[in-house]
Design a protein around this motif. Structure first.
Motif, PDB file in Angstrom:
ATOM      1  N   THR A  90      54.904  14.417  33.300  1.00  0.00           N
ATOM      2  CA  THR A  90      56.191  13.734  33.464  1.00  0.00           C
ATOM      3  C   THR A  90      56.238  12.468  32.616  1.00  0.00           C
ATOM      4  OG1 THR A  90      56.412  14.591  35.720  1.00  0.00           O
ATOM      5  CG2 THR A  90      57.774  12.696  35.131  1.00  0.00           C
ATOM      6  N   GLY A  91      55.147  11.723  32.602  1.00  0.00           N
ATOM      7  CA  GLY A  91      55.105  10.511  31.797  1.00  0.00           C
ATOM      8  C   GLY A  91      55.198  10.788  30.316  1.00  0.00           C
ATOM      9  N   ALA A  92      54.662  11.936  29.878  1.00  0.00           N
ATOM     10  CA  ALA A  92      54.640  12.257  28.451  1.00  0.00           C
ATOM     11  C   ALA A  92      55.913  12.937  27.976  1.00  0.00           C
ATOM     12  CB  ALA A  92      53.439  13.150  28.134  1.00  0.00           C
ATOM     13  N   ALA A  93      56.468  13.834  28.789  1.00  0.00           N
ATOM     14  CA  ALA A  93      57.597  14.638  28.300  1.00  0.00           C
ATOM     15  C   ALA A  93      58.680  14.894  29.333  1.00  0.00           C
ATOM     16  CB  ALA A  93      57.075  15.973  27.769  1.00  0.00           C
ATOM     17  N   GLY A  94      58.601  14.274  30.504  1.00  0.00           N
ATOM     18  CA  GLY A  94      59.653  14.418  31.490  1.00  0.00           C
ATOM     19  C   GLY A  94      59.383  15.485  32.534  1.00  0.00           C
ATOM     20  N   MET A  95      60.234  15.515  33.547  1.00  0.00           N
ATOM     21  CA  MET A  95      60.056  16.413  34.686  1.00  0.00           C
ATOM     22  C   MET A  95      60.097  17.881  34.279  1.00  0.00           C
ATOM     23  SD  MET A  95      62.484  16.715  38.067  1.00  0.00           S
ATOM     24  CE  MET A  95      62.395  18.162  39.140  1.00  0.00           C
ATOM     25  N   SER A  96      60.967  18.246  33.357  1.00  0.00           N
ATOM     26  CA  SER A  96      61.097  19.655  32.987  1.00  0.00           C
ATOM     27  C   SER A  96      59.806  20.201  32.385  1.00  0.00           C
ATOM     28  CB  SER A  96      62.258  19.842  32.008  1.00  0.00           C
ATOM     29  OG  SER A  96      62.025  19.131  30.805  1.00  0.00           O
ATOM     30  N   ALA A  97      59.083  19.367  31.624  1.00  0.00           N
ATOM     31  CA  ALA A  97      57.805  19.810  31.051  1.00  0.00           C
ATOM     32  C   ALA A  97      56.768  20.028  32.145  1.00  0.00           C
ATOM     33  CB  ALA A  97      57.305  18.785  30.043  1.00  0.00           C
ATOM     34  N   ALA A  98      56.795  19.168  33.178  1.00  0.00           N
ATOM     35  CA  ALA A  98      55.889  19.356  34.312  1.00  0.00           C
ATOM     36  C   ALA A  98      56.205  20.659  35.036  1.00  0.00           C
ATOM     37  CB  ALA A  98      55.993  18.171  35.266  1.00  0.00           C
ATOM     38  N   LEU A  99      57.476  20.979  35.162  1.00  0.00           N
ATOM     39  CA  LEU A  99      57.872  22.230  35.811  1.00  0.00           C
ATOM     40  C   LEU A  99      57.377  23.436  35.020  1.00  0.00           C
ATOM     41  CD1 LEU A  99      61.534  21.356  36.872  1.00  0.00           C
ATOM     42  CD2 LEU A  99      59.550  21.608  38.370  1.00  0.00           C
ATOM     43  N   GLY A 100      57.389  23.317  33.688  1.00  0.00           N
ATOM     44  CA  GLY A 100      56.854  24.402  32.864  1.00  0.00           C
ATOM     45  C   GLY A 100      55.386  24.646  33.153  1.00  0.00           C
ATOM     46  N   GLY A 101      54.628  23.569  33.337  1.00  0.00           N
ATOM     47  CA  GLY A 101      53.218  23.703  33.682  1.00  0.00           C
ATOM     48  C   GLY A 101      53.027  24.346  35.036  1.00  0.00           C
ATOM     49  N   ILE A 102      53.858  23.952  36.016  1.00  0.00           N
ATOM     50  CA  ILE A 102      53.783  24.552  37.358  1.00  0.00           C
ATOM     51  C   ILE A 102      54.058  26.044  37.285  1.00  0.00           C
ATOM     52  CG2 ILE A 102      54.897  24.617  39.629  1.00  0.00           C
ATOM     53  CD1 ILE A 102      55.382  21.599  39.322  1.00  0.00           C
ATOM     54  N   LEU A 103      55.081  26.421  36.508  1.00  0.00           N
ATOM     55  CA  LEU A 103      55.439  27.838  36.389  1.00  0.00           C
ATOM     56  C   LEU A 103      54.288  28.643  35.795  1.00  0.00           C
ATOM     57  CD1 LEU A 103      58.864  29.223  35.256  1.00  0.00           C
ATOM     58  CD2 LEU A 103      56.769  30.213  34.349  1.00  0.00           C
ATOM     59  N   VAL A 104      53.659  28.111  34.757  1.00  0.00           N
ATOM     60  CA  VAL A 104      52.532  28.816  34.124  1.00  0.00           C
ATOM     61  C   VAL A 104      51.383  28.992  35.108  1.00  0.00           C
ATOM     62  CG1 VAL A 104      50.760  28.647  32.348  1.00  0.00           C
ATOM     63  CG2 VAL A 104      53.137  28.117  31.780  1.00  0.00           C
ATOM     64  N   VAL A 105      51.087  27.956  35.902  1.00  0.00           N
ATOM     65  CA  VAL A 105      50.047  28.066  36.923  1.00  0.00           C
ATOM     66  C   VAL A 105      50.383  29.179  37.909  1.00  0.00           C
ATOM     67  CG1 VAL A 105      49.004  26.912  38.921  1.00  0.00           C
ATOM     68  CG2 VAL A 105      49.251  25.683  36.767  1.00  0.00           C
ATOM     69  N   GLY A 106      51.653  29.230  38.322  1.00  0.00           N
ATOM     70  CA  GLY A 106      52.072  30.269  39.259  1.00  0.00           C
ATOM     71  C   GLY A 106      51.873  31.665  38.703  1.00  0.00           C
ATOM     72  N   VAL A 107      52.238  31.859  37.446  1.00  0.00           N
ATOM     73  CA  VAL A 107      52.078  33.172  36.819  1.00  0.00           C
ATOM     74  C   VAL A 107      50.601  33.547  36.745  1.00  0.00           C
ATOM     75  CG1 VAL A 107      52.346  34.464  34.669  1.00  0.00           C
ATOM     76  CG2 VAL A 107      54.229  33.027  35.504  1.00  0.00           C
ATOM     77  N   MET A 108      49.756  32.592  36.350  1.00  0.00           N
ATOM     78  CA  MET A 108      48.322  32.871  36.245  1.00  0.00           C
ATOM     79  C   MET A 108      47.712  33.200  37.605  1.00  0.00           C
ATOM     80  SD  MET A 108      47.060  30.038  33.450  1.00  0.00           S
ATOM     81  CE  MET A 108      45.389  30.661  33.501  1.00  0.00           C
ATOM     82  N   LEU A 109      48.132  32.478  38.648  1.00  0.00           N
ATOM     83  CA  LEU A 109      47.615  32.751  39.986  1.00  0.00           C
ATOM     84  C   LEU A 109      48.047  34.135  40.461  1.00  0.00           C
ATOM     85  CD1 LEU A 109      46.056  31.713  42.435  1.00  0.00           C
ATOM     86  CD2 LEU A 109      48.187  30.734  43.298  1.00  0.00           C
ATOM     87  N   ALA A 110      49.287  34.508  40.154  1.00  0.00           N
ATOM     88  CA  ALA A 110      49.763  35.841  40.537  1.00  0.00           C
ATOM     89  C   ALA A 110      48.957  36.924  39.832  1.00  0.00           C
ATOM     90  CB  ALA A 110      51.249  35.977  40.198  1.00  0.00           C
ATOM     91  N   ILE A 111      48.595  36.683  38.567  1.00  0.00           N
ATOM     92  CA  ILE A 111      47.782  37.656  37.824  1.00  0.00           C
ATOM     93  C   ILE A 111      46.391  37.764  38.448  1.00  0.00           C
ATOM     94  CG2 ILE A 111      46.653  38.107  35.607  1.00  0.00           C
ATOM     95  CD1 ILE A 111      49.111  36.842  34.252  1.00  0.00           C
ATOM     96  N   VAL A 112      45.806  36.615  38.811  1.00  0.00           N
ATOM     97  CA  VAL A 112      44.503  36.631  39.486  1.00  0.00           C
ATOM     98  C   VAL A 112      44.606  37.424  40.789  1.00  0.00           C
ATOM     99  CG1 VAL A 112      42.785  35.215  40.669  1.00  0.00           C
ATOM    100  CG2 VAL A 112      43.689  34.477  38.470  1.00  0.00           C
ATOM    101  N   GLY A 113      45.693  37.206  41.525  1.00  0.00           N
ATOM    102  CA  GLY A 113      45.892  37.935  42.769  1.00  0.00           C
ATOM    103  C   GLY A 113      45.954  39.433  42.551  1.00  0.00           C
ATOM    104  N   LEU A 114      46.615  39.848  41.475  1.00  0.00           N
ATOM    105  CA  LEU A 114      46.698  41.277  41.157  1.00  0.00           C
ATOM    106  C   LEU A 114      45.316  41.844  40.842  1.00  0.00           C
ATOM    107  CD1 LEU A 114      48.432  43.781  40.612  1.00  0.00           C
ATOM    108  CD2 LEU A 114      48.722  42.965  38.254  1.00  0.00           C
ATOM    109  N   ILE A 115      44.515  41.073  40.093  1.00  0.00           N
ATOM    110  CA  ILE A 115      43.159  41.514  39.760  1.00  0.00           C
ATOM    111  C   ILE A 115      42.310  41.639  41.032  1.00  0.00           C
ATOM    112  CG2 ILE A 115      41.028  40.874  38.567  1.00  0.00           C
ATOM    113  CD1 ILE A 115      42.790  39.493  36.461  1.00  0.00           C
ATOM    114  N   VAL A 116      42.423  40.636  41.913  1.00  0.00           N
ATOM    115  CA  VAL A 116      41.666  40.669  43.166  1.00  0.00           C
ATOM    116  C   VAL A 116      42.101  41.853  44.018  1.00  0.00           C
ATOM    117  CG1 VAL A 116      41.259  39.455  45.345  1.00  0.00           C
ATOM    118  CG2 VAL A 116      41.187  38.200  43.189  1.00  0.00           C
TER     119      VAL A 116
END
Length: 433
Positions: free
Chosen positions: A98-124
């Motif tokens: 947020t400090g570097a690029a604003g709230m929307s950039a932080a949301l992009g990071g959150i979304l990517v984490v969510g996608v990666m966690l869902a993929i891990v869940g599928l593998i498990v």
């Protein structure tokens, strides 16, 4: 329809000593609604602190928390009672992004984490959960959780400096509430401390309530679309490891309390939290995780009914549709936040220590000691490293070191015959124990 989803436990009013209300059961609806309200109170103190600290809209966070909880219950087929609240693992990367690029950039990071966690869940779900224990043994998991909490210490100090008296009152109130009150109230010590600090801030004139008066009683939350900055994604990647550890720990805890084998649903739980976090990142909410706070409510009431969590999600959803409530949350001053964060960040750090203690991690052997030692300093001092456009800071570097150094040392020690599995070796002279 609800009548077909849960069978009534006994007479719906009493629980026989030694018995529990199973996830697929419920008590009478009045009792179930009351227990659902307790779950809202239990999750509230931690869930609303995240948007306060990060600057995200509180109502939006509650909205996605409610939606995420319902999604979790659906994907796990009602077998894992859980509330998905705001994850503190996101605090540091959100603050930096947020400090570097604003709230929307932080949301992009959150979304990517969510996608990666869902993929891990599928593998498990397909391959089983055993490989998680191999890649992330307790010594590594504890280090990652601990360094995330301790990495945030400077942020707490920054808020305390803006209202030191109010912060001191908040800290004192949290500590006193934890030892004065028993049972359920004792587990709400952070929420009670925040309320006490807020009252002190009102007396000291540190609270501006004008926005509350101007806000409407009902209205939709504020939604924000994500943007993606590859340079910031390195800040968020370690959060996936923490969310895996939190979800696995939650499922195993519920399994132990209910006497059921929930390993077959582990992958679903990870996928569900991943999808809930993805939705939050897509619309302006904080990343989610299964909440240990609500395990305390289940342990106290012996009610593990998922019906109570549907009720809790309904309460949270209704609260999220009140802009006036959102503005009330936004009036909490920095001094109160700093006081609560001082305790909270330290508690996150100690959760890592608790993982070591519960799993009897032996720090007398260098294979366990050195990876943790390096990881903690990298995280606490917030080391940073740039690789092209990617920025990796303390949490990412510390997490990578915890995993990489541990497995490298383990391979070498096995090859040399000095593995902790086969030999006991004292810690080096002067090393901490």
């Amino acid at each position: 329809m609800a009548r077909n989803l849960w069978t009534v436990h006994g007479d719906g009013r009493h629980i026989t000593p030694g018995e529990v209300v199973a996830p697929e059961e419920r008590l009478s609806w009045p009792l179930t609604i009351g227990i659902g309200a307790q779950h809202v109170i239990a999750m509230f103190g931690a869930t609303f602190l995240v948007p306060l600290i990060t600057g995200f809209p509180a109502a939006t966070t509650l909205f996605f928390s409610a939606v995420g909880t319902l999604l979790f219950l659906i994907i796990t087929a009602g077998r894992v009672p859980s509330y998905l609240g705001s994850s503190f693992a996101f605090l540091a990367p959100i603050g930096a992004a947020t400090g570097a690029a604003g709230m929307s950039a932080a949301l992009g990071g959150i979304l990517v984490v969510g996608v990666m966690l869902a993929i891990v869940g599928l593998i498990v779900h397909v391959a089983g959960a055993r490989w998680i224990d191999v890649v992330m043994p307790p010594v590594v998991t504890g280090a990652i959780v601990a360094l995330i909490g301790l990495n945030l210490a400077p942020a707490a100090w920054g808020n305390v400096q803006e209202g030191p008296v109010t912060a001191a009152v908040t800290i004192a109130a949290i500590i006193l509430a934890a030892v004065v009150f028993r049972g359920f109230l004792g587990r709400l010590s952070i929420l009670l401390g925040v309320v006490a600090g807020y009252v002190m801030a009102l007396f000291r004139g540190e609270v501006d309530t004008s926005a509350i008066d101007e806000a409407a009683w009902f209205g939709l939350p504020e939604f924000t679309a994500p943007t993606f900055d590859p340079a910031l994604l390195g800040l968020f990647l370690p959060v996936v490891l923490v969310l895996i550890a939190e979800n696995v720990g939650h499922v195993k805890s519920v399994a132990a309390m209910t006497g059921r084998d929930l390993d077959p649903v582990m992958g679903r739980a990870l996928m569900a939290d991943g999808l809930a976090t993805t939705l939050a990142g897509a619309g302006g909410g904080s990343g989610t995780t299964t909440y240990a706070e609500n395990i305390g409510v289940m342990a106290a009431t012996r009610v593990y009914s998922t019906a109570a969590y549907v009720v809790a999600a309904g309460f949270a959803f209704v609260l999220s549709l009140s802009p006036k409530f959102g503005e009330l949350i936004n009036t909490v001053p920095a001094g109160v936040l700093g006081g609560a964060a001082t305790v909270l960040y330290g508690m996150i750090g100690m959760l890592g220590v608790r993982i070591w203690v519960q799993n009897r991690v032996d720090f007398s052997h260098p294979v366990n000691l050195y990876p943790v030692a390096v990881a903690l300093v990298l995280g606490i001092a917030n080391y940073s490293w740039s690789a092209g456009n990617m920025l990796f800071e303390g949490i990412a570097l510390g997490s990578g070191a915890a995993i990489g150094v541990y497995h490298l040392m383990r391979v070498i020690s096995r090859a040399r015959g000095t593995s902790p599995d086969t030999v006991e070796e004292p810690a080096p002279e002067g090393a901490a124990r």
